[in-house]
Enzyme design. Structure first.
Site, PDB file in Angstrom:
ATOM      1  N   HIS A   1      -6.987  10.214   5.143  1.00  0.00           N
ATOM      2  CA  HIS A   1      -8.318   9.659   5.369  1.00  0.00           C
ATOM      3  C   HIS A   1      -9.330  10.745   5.681  1.00  0.00           C
ATOM      4  O   HIS A   1      -9.513  11.133   6.824  1.00  0.00           O
ATOM      5  CB  HIS A   1      -8.300   8.608   6.489  1.00  0.00           C
ATOM      6  CG  HIS A   1      -7.960   7.241   5.985  1.00  0.00           C
ATOM      7  ND1 HIS A   1      -8.862   6.213   5.917  1.00  0.00           N
ATOM      8  CD2 HIS A   1      -6.804   6.761   5.480  1.00  0.00           C
ATOM      9  CE1 HIS A   1      -8.272   5.145   5.400  1.00  0.00           C
ATOM     10  NE2 HIS A   1      -7.019   5.446   5.134  1.00  0.00           N
TER      11      HIS A   1
ATOM     12  N   HIS B   1     -11.912   6.111   1.086  1.00  0.00           N
ATOM     13  CA  HIS B   1     -11.952   7.416   1.769  1.00  0.00           C
ATOM     14  C   HIS B   1     -11.724   8.580   0.817  1.00  0.00           C
ATOM     15  O   HIS B   1     -11.115   8.405  -0.242  1.00  0.00           O
ATOM     16  CB  HIS B   1     -10.885   7.446   2.870  1.00  0.00           C
ATOM     17  CG  HIS B   1      -9.547   6.924   2.428  1.00  0.00           C
ATOM     18  ND1 HIS B   1      -8.567   7.736   1.950  1.00  0.00           N
ATOM     19  CD2 HIS B   1      -9.049   5.662   2.342  1.00  0.00           C
ATOM     20  CE1 HIS B   1      -7.517   7.007   1.615  1.00  0.00           C
ATOM     21  NE2 HIS B   1      -7.771   5.741   1.818  1.00  0.00           N
TER      22      HIS B   1
ATOM     23  N   ASP C   1       0.866  -1.183   0.000  1.00  0.00           N
ATOM     24  CA  ASP C   1       0.000   0.000   0.000  1.00  0.00           C
ATOM     25  C   ASP C   1       0.903   1.233   0.000  1.00  0.00           C
ATOM     26  O   ASP C   1       1.744   1.401   0.889  1.00  0.00           O
ATOM     27  CB  ASP C   1      -0.902  -0.037   1.243  1.00  0.00           C
ATOM     28  CG  ASP C   1      -2.034   0.988   1.181  1.00  0.00           C
ATOM     29  OD1 ASP C   1      -1.983   1.910   0.343  1.00  0.00           O
ATOM     30  OD2 ASP C   1      -2.976   0.877   2.004  1.00  0.00           O
TER      31      ASP C   1
ATOM     32  N   GLU D   1     -10.892   1.595  -1.885  1.00  0.00           N
ATOM     33  CA  GLU D   1      -9.954   0.682  -1.222  1.00  0.00           C
ATOM     34  C   GLU D   1     -10.708  -0.516  -0.673  1.00  0.00           C
ATOM     35  O   GLU D   1     -11.524  -0.385   0.223  1.00  0.00           O
ATOM     36  CB  GLU D   1      -9.247   1.446  -0.088  1.00  0.00           C
ATOM     37  CG  GLU D   1      -8.307   0.605   0.745  1.00  0.00           C
ATOM     38  CD  GLU D   1      -7.420   1.463   1.639  1.00  0.00           C
ATOM     39  OE1 GLU D   1      -7.769   2.626   1.908  1.00  0.00           O
ATOM     40  OE2 GLU D   1      -6.369   0.950   2.071  1.00  0.00           O
TER      41      GLU D   1
ATOM     42  N   GLU E   1      -6.481  -1.085  -4.266  1.00  0.00           N
ATOM     43  CA  GLU E   1      -6.860   0.304  -4.028  1.00  0.00           C
ATOM     44  C   GLU E   1      -6.382   1.180  -5.181  1.00  0.00           C
ATOM     45  O   GLU E   1      -5.265   1.048  -5.650  1.00  0.00           O
ATOM     46  CB  GLU E   1      -6.223   0.805  -2.720  1.00  0.00           C
ATOM     47  CG  GLU E   1      -6.546   2.272  -2.412  1.00  0.00           C
ATOM     48  CD  GLU E   1      -5.957   2.739  -1.076  1.00  0.00           C
ATOM     49  OE1 GLU E   1      -4.973   2.128  -0.614  1.00  0.00           O
ATOM     50  OE2 GLU E   1      -6.492   3.706  -0.527  1.00  0.00           O
TER      51      GLU E   1
ATOM     52  N   ASP F   1      -3.174   7.428  -3.361  1.00  0.00           N
ATOM     53  CA  ASP F   1      -3.100   6.301  -2.435  1.00  0.00           C
ATOM     54  C   ASP F   1      -3.532   5.055  -3.206  1.00  0.00           C
ATOM     55  O   ASP F   1      -4.683   4.972  -3.640  1.00  0.00           O
ATOM     56  CB  ASP F   1      -4.049   6.619  -1.260  1.00  0.00           C
ATOM     57  CG  ASP F   1      -4.110   5.532  -0.195  1.00  0.00           C
ATOM     58  OD1 ASP F   1      -3.389   4.533  -0.312  1.00  0.00           O
ATOM     59  OD2 ASP F   1      -4.895   5.708   0.762  1.00  0.00           O
TER      60      ASP F   1
HETATM   61 CO    CO Z   1      -6.191   4.233   1.479  1.00  0.00          CO
END
Ligand code: CO
Length: 286
Positions: free
Chosen positions: A164, A156, A85, A188, A280, A96
């Protein structure tokens, strides 16, 4: 978002593409997860971005918030389900993204399902789409494959210097909030063959600045300064605090957590020790 903001947001997305391509070829048998994390973070700096959080490398039932320590000897083995991640930012505008590799194998149904859930969610993204509409597509895709989503991990909103923002759950809900044009978001999804719930473990490798309430020690005050200025209030790894004497580091972090200067992100594991796959991607609503 104004034009300049959108330009930087898209720059973050295009830099992430380069980093992902680099990261995917790293995950091979016998590589140390410390080398995976450090070489990806180095790559992020090389292409003119900064990490938005430490690279997370979670193996098998470890779902999130695991980043190796400096003395981590863990090595990737064939048959491991390895999640990587990655977060990077350009002037606070964040991308992200995460992927999973079933090491030494082509793929795995858990990975295919997580990836497909993101693909299906992507199809409903448009101006003013409601959060519940995205959630429903994700849960339906996952449960129809016979697996469970991790219910207490979510997508998010991505706001400037905020990884977030508002949560986008992966289970059905009645959240009517519309996602406006120009909003950046991360879809995600975590898919498991376990019960679908993560719990905190006692290990903590990731922290984040919260509020400057001072410290009794020089090391504590130094960490506050670094967390604010160098890490810009974003999550950081214990491993990144290279200038703090190792013998004083643990106590200093403990004091700062107790005072409420920093928050900690404990490692999250699937409670029934199920295998976990994660996918994600980041988007901007246009
Ligand atoms: Co994330």
């Amino acid at each position: 978002m104004d034009e300049e903001a959108i330009r930087k947001q898209k720059e973050a997305f295009s830099k992430m593409k380069v980093v992902l391509e680099f990261a995917k070829q790293l995950v091979k048998p016998n590589i140390k997860i410390l080398d995976i994390a450090e070489s990806i973070e180095k790559k992020i700096f090389e292409i003119g971005a900064k990490p938005a959080f430490p690279v997370n490398v979670g193996i098998n039932e470890i779902a999130a918030h695991y980043t190796p320590s400096l003395d981590d000897q863990t090595v990737v083995k064939e048959g491991d389900m390895v999640k990587v991640d990655i977060g990077l930012h350009v002037d606070g505008y964040i991308s992200d993204c995460a992927f999973t590799v079933f090491v030494g194998k082509e793929s795995h149904p858990l990975i295919d399902t997580a990836r497909r859930a993101v693909e299906e969610a992507k199809k409903v993204l448009k101006e003013n789409v409601k959060i519940r509409e995205i959630s429903e597509v994700i849960e339906t895709t996952v449960t129809s494959s016979g697996f469970n989503v991790i219910r207490n991990l979510t997508g998010h909103f991505l706001d400037r210097y905020v990884v977030h923002g508002i949560s986008i759950p992966n289970v059905k809900n009645s959240i009517e909030i519309p996602i406006p044009k120009g909003q950046a978001i991360a879809i995600e999804v975590f898919v498991t063959n376990g019960s679908g719930w993560v719990k905190e473990s006692s290990e903590v490798q990731i922290f984040q600045f919260k509020e400057d309430k001072g410290s009794r020690t020089r090391e504590g005050r130094k960490i506050i300064e670094i967390a604010k200025k160098e890490f810009e209030g974003l999550p950081f790894a214990k491993r990144w605090l290279k200038n703090i004497p190792r013998s004083k580091l643990e106590l200093a972090l403990k004091e700062l957590v107790e005072r409420g200067c920093i928050i900690e992100y404990p490692v999250l594991k699937e409670e029934s020790k199920g295998l976990v796959a994660q996918w994600e991607e980041s988007f901007i609503i246009e």
